[in-house]
Design an enzyme around this catalytic site. Structure first.
Site, PDB file in Angstrom:
ATOM      1  N   ASP A 244       0.784  -1.097   0.096  1.00 52.88           N
ATOM      2  CA  ASP A 244      -0.054  -0.046   0.014  1.00 52.88           C
ATOM      3  C   ASP A 244       0.961   1.250  -0.119  1.00 52.88           C
ATOM      4  O   ASP A 244       2.182   1.062   0.370  1.00 52.88           O
ATOM      5  CB  ASP A 244      -0.959  -0.113   1.192  1.00 52.88           C
ATOM      6  CG  ASP A 244      -1.770   1.134   1.296  1.00 52.88           C
ATOM      7  OD1 ASP A 244      -2.347   1.529   0.175  1.00 52.88           O
ATOM      8  OD2 ASP A 244      -1.977   1.736   2.420  1.00 52.88           O
ATOM      9  N   SER A 245       0.307   2.411  -0.276  1.00 54.90           N
ATOM     10  CA  SER A 245       0.984   3.622  -0.089  1.00 54.90           C
ATOM     11  C   SER A 245       1.608   3.856   1.334  1.00 54.90           C
ATOM     12  O   SER A 245       1.929   5.042   1.482  1.00 54.90           O
ATOM     13  CB  SER A 245       0.273   4.794  -0.651  1.00 54.90           C
ATOM     14  OG  SER A 245      -1.018   5.010  -0.020  1.00 54.90           O
TER      15      SER A 245
ATOM     16  N   CYS B 229      -4.705  -1.436  -1.742  1.00 53.62           N
ATOM     17  CA  CYS B 229      -4.820  -0.179  -2.022  1.00 53.62           C
ATOM     18  C   CYS B 229      -5.822   0.196  -3.127  1.00 53.62           C
ATOM     19  O   CYS B 229      -5.600  -0.418  -4.386  1.00 53.62           O
ATOM     20  CB  CYS B 229      -3.412   0.682  -2.412  1.00 53.62           C
ATOM     21  SG  CYS B 229      -3.507   2.276  -2.883  1.00 53.62           S
TER      22      CYS B 229
ATOM     23  N   GLU C 235      -1.405   9.054   7.845  1.00 49.40           N
ATOM     24  CA  GLU C 235      -0.085   8.757   7.896  1.00 49.40           C
ATOM     25  C   GLU C 235       0.610   9.594   8.943  1.00 49.40           C
ATOM     26  O   GLU C 235       1.844   8.998   9.430  1.00 49.40           O
ATOM     27  CB  GLU C 235       0.339   9.011   6.543  1.00 49.40           C
ATOM     28  CG  GLU C 235       0.167   8.205   5.249  1.00 49.40           C
ATOM     29  CD  GLU C 235       0.372   6.683   5.550  1.00 49.40           C
ATOM     30  OE1 GLU C 235       1.751   6.433   5.795  1.00 49.40           O
ATOM     31  OE2 GLU C 235      -0.260   5.784   5.743  1.00 49.40           O
TER      32      GLU C 235
ATOM     33  N   CYS D 182     -11.099   3.387   0.412  1.00 50.39           N
ATOM     34  CA  CYS D 182      -9.491   3.611   0.683  1.00 50.39           C
ATOM     35  C   CYS D 182      -9.362   2.849   1.872  1.00 50.39           C
ATOM     36  O   CYS D 182      -9.892   3.057   2.909  1.00 50.39           O
ATOM     37  CB  CYS D 182      -9.349   5.347   0.854  1.00 50.39           C
ATOM     38  SG  CYS D 182      -7.498   5.456   1.329  1.00 50.39           S
TER      39      CYS D 182
ATOM     40  N   HIS E 140      -7.133   3.271   3.998  1.00 47.73           N
ATOM     41  CA  HIS E 140      -6.769   4.105   5.095  1.00 47.73           C
ATOM     42  C   HIS E 140      -8.053   4.169   5.876  1.00 47.73           C
ATOM     43  O   HIS E 140      -7.894   4.271   7.131  1.00 47.73           O
ATOM     44  CB  HIS E 140      -6.311   5.140   4.861  1.00 47.73           C
ATOM     45  CG  HIS E 140      -4.706   5.336   4.296  1.00 47.73           C
ATOM     46  ND1 HIS E 140      -4.312   4.619   3.201  1.00 47.73           N
ATOM     47  CD2 HIS E 140      -3.491   5.740   5.061  1.00 47.73           C
ATOM     48  CE1 HIS E 140      -3.046   4.977   3.091  1.00 47.73           C
ATOM     49  NE2 HIS E 140      -2.382   5.330   4.335  1.00 47.73           N
TER      50      HIS E 140
HETATM   51  N1  DGL Z   1      -5.040   3.123   0.891  1.00 46.77           N
HETATM   52  C1  DGL Z   1      -5.030   3.757  -0.349  1.00 46.77           C
HETATM   53  C2  DGL Z   1      -6.126   3.432  -1.016  1.00 46.77           C
HETATM   54  O1  DGL Z   1      -6.901   2.523  -0.717  1.00 46.77           O
HETATM   55  C3  DGL Z   1      -4.539   5.191  -0.207  1.00 46.77           C
HETATM   56  C4  DGL Z   1      -4.129   6.075  -1.462  1.00 46.77           C
HETATM   57  C5  DGL Z   1      -3.268   7.242  -1.273  1.00 46.77           C
HETATM   58  O2  DGL Z   1      -2.025   6.806  -1.072  1.00 46.77           O
HETATM   59  O3  DGL Z   1      -3.994   8.386  -1.623  1.00 46.77           O
HETATM   60  O4  DGL Z   1      -6.620   3.954  -2.126  1.00 46.77           O
END
Ligand code: DGL
Length: 256
Positions: free
Chosen positions: A10-11, A73, A151, A183, A185
């Site tokens: 993931d990011s 993600c 984050e 998302c 997050h």
């Molecule tokens: N967890 C990512 C998602 O599901 C986050 C996206 C991001 O980094 O903007 O889209």
């Protein structure tokens, strides 16, 4: 190969919500998690940039010996899953906003979707919406700034509530009865979200569905393990602080 780990990326820390679901239903599997937090957020990047980042994360996880990759993600999945599937032989599991269950469950005919700009503008999101929700109203909102706050380790309080209220007020006014967290997050904010929306709005996220699909793919490809002591490894390429916090300092984080 069967005792090889499942790779998850993931990011940032959002994919930990998926990792937890996978751990629950596949307790014997070893897992490698990669937080690409130096490049977070993905949501405001171009499709090309997201594809290139997703390819690099996949290469890293394959190098580490992973037998299957979970793209934890929504933004990476909706912008790059077909590219990943055509570039690599390894099986992939992706995640996209749960439009289908929300569309099937709605009584008001209106569902809300909270996701990143990258997800909402993707072709995959648009085609899924067309396929499963053409006869209902989708009220979508890019919750700008939310991933950055998460984050930084902010899960509640004034700043989070401000962004959430801005994102949710229009949906509530329009009488949605399902809110899709598009998302990975956002489930980390579930308690705060619950306090800001009427009780009769059902919150949907895809964590369990992704874990179930991961299990199905392992079975289908005969890749299930019989390990009694699975290993969990964590990597990030930015600060390890948020990953450490979310994991309650229980694991060693490898910074690369
Ligand atoms: N967890 C990512 C998602 O599901 C986050 C996206 C991001 O980094 O903007 O889209």
């Amino acid at each position: 190969m069967n005792n090889s780990p499942i790779g998850i990326f993931d990011s940032g820390i959002g994919g930990i919500t998926i990792l937890n679901s996978i751990k629950n239903i596949l307790p014997n599997e070893s897992l490698i998690y990669y937080s690409d937090n130096i490049n977070s957020p993905y949501g405001n990047k171009t499709k090309k940039e997201i594809q290139s980042l997703s390819i690099k994360k996949t290469e890293f996880l394959i190098e580490k010996g992973c037998k299957i990759i979970v793209v934890a993600c929504n933004t990476a999945t909706t912008n790059s899953i077909s590219k990943l599937r055509s570039n690599f032989k390894i099986p992939f599991v992706g995640i996209e906003p749960a439009i289908k269950p929300a569309a099937l469950g709605t009584k008001t005919g209106r569902i809300g979707i909270l996701a990143t700009k990258g997800t909402l503008s993707s072709e995959l999101f648009c085609s899924t919406a067309k396929d499963y929700a053409s006869n209902i109203k989708i009220i979508e909102k890019n919750a700008e700034g939310l991933v950055e706050l998460i984050e930084e380790g902010v899960f509640n309080g004034e700043q989070i509530e401000k962004v959430l209220k801005q994102s949710l007020s229009h949906m509530i006014k329009k009488k949605i009865d399902h809110l899709v967290l598009g998302c990975t997050h956002y489930p980390l904010l579930k308690k705060t979200i619950q306090l800001l929306i009427p009780n009769d709005i059902k919150i949907i996220d895809s964590g369990r569905a992704v874990a179930a699909q991961t299990k199905r793919l392992l079975v289908k490809n005969k890749l299930e393990t019989n390990l009694s002591e699975p290993k969990y490894s964590f990597y990030c390429n930015g600060s390890a602080k948020s990953l450490n916090n979310i994991l309650n300092n229980k694991f060693i984080i490898n910074t690369i």
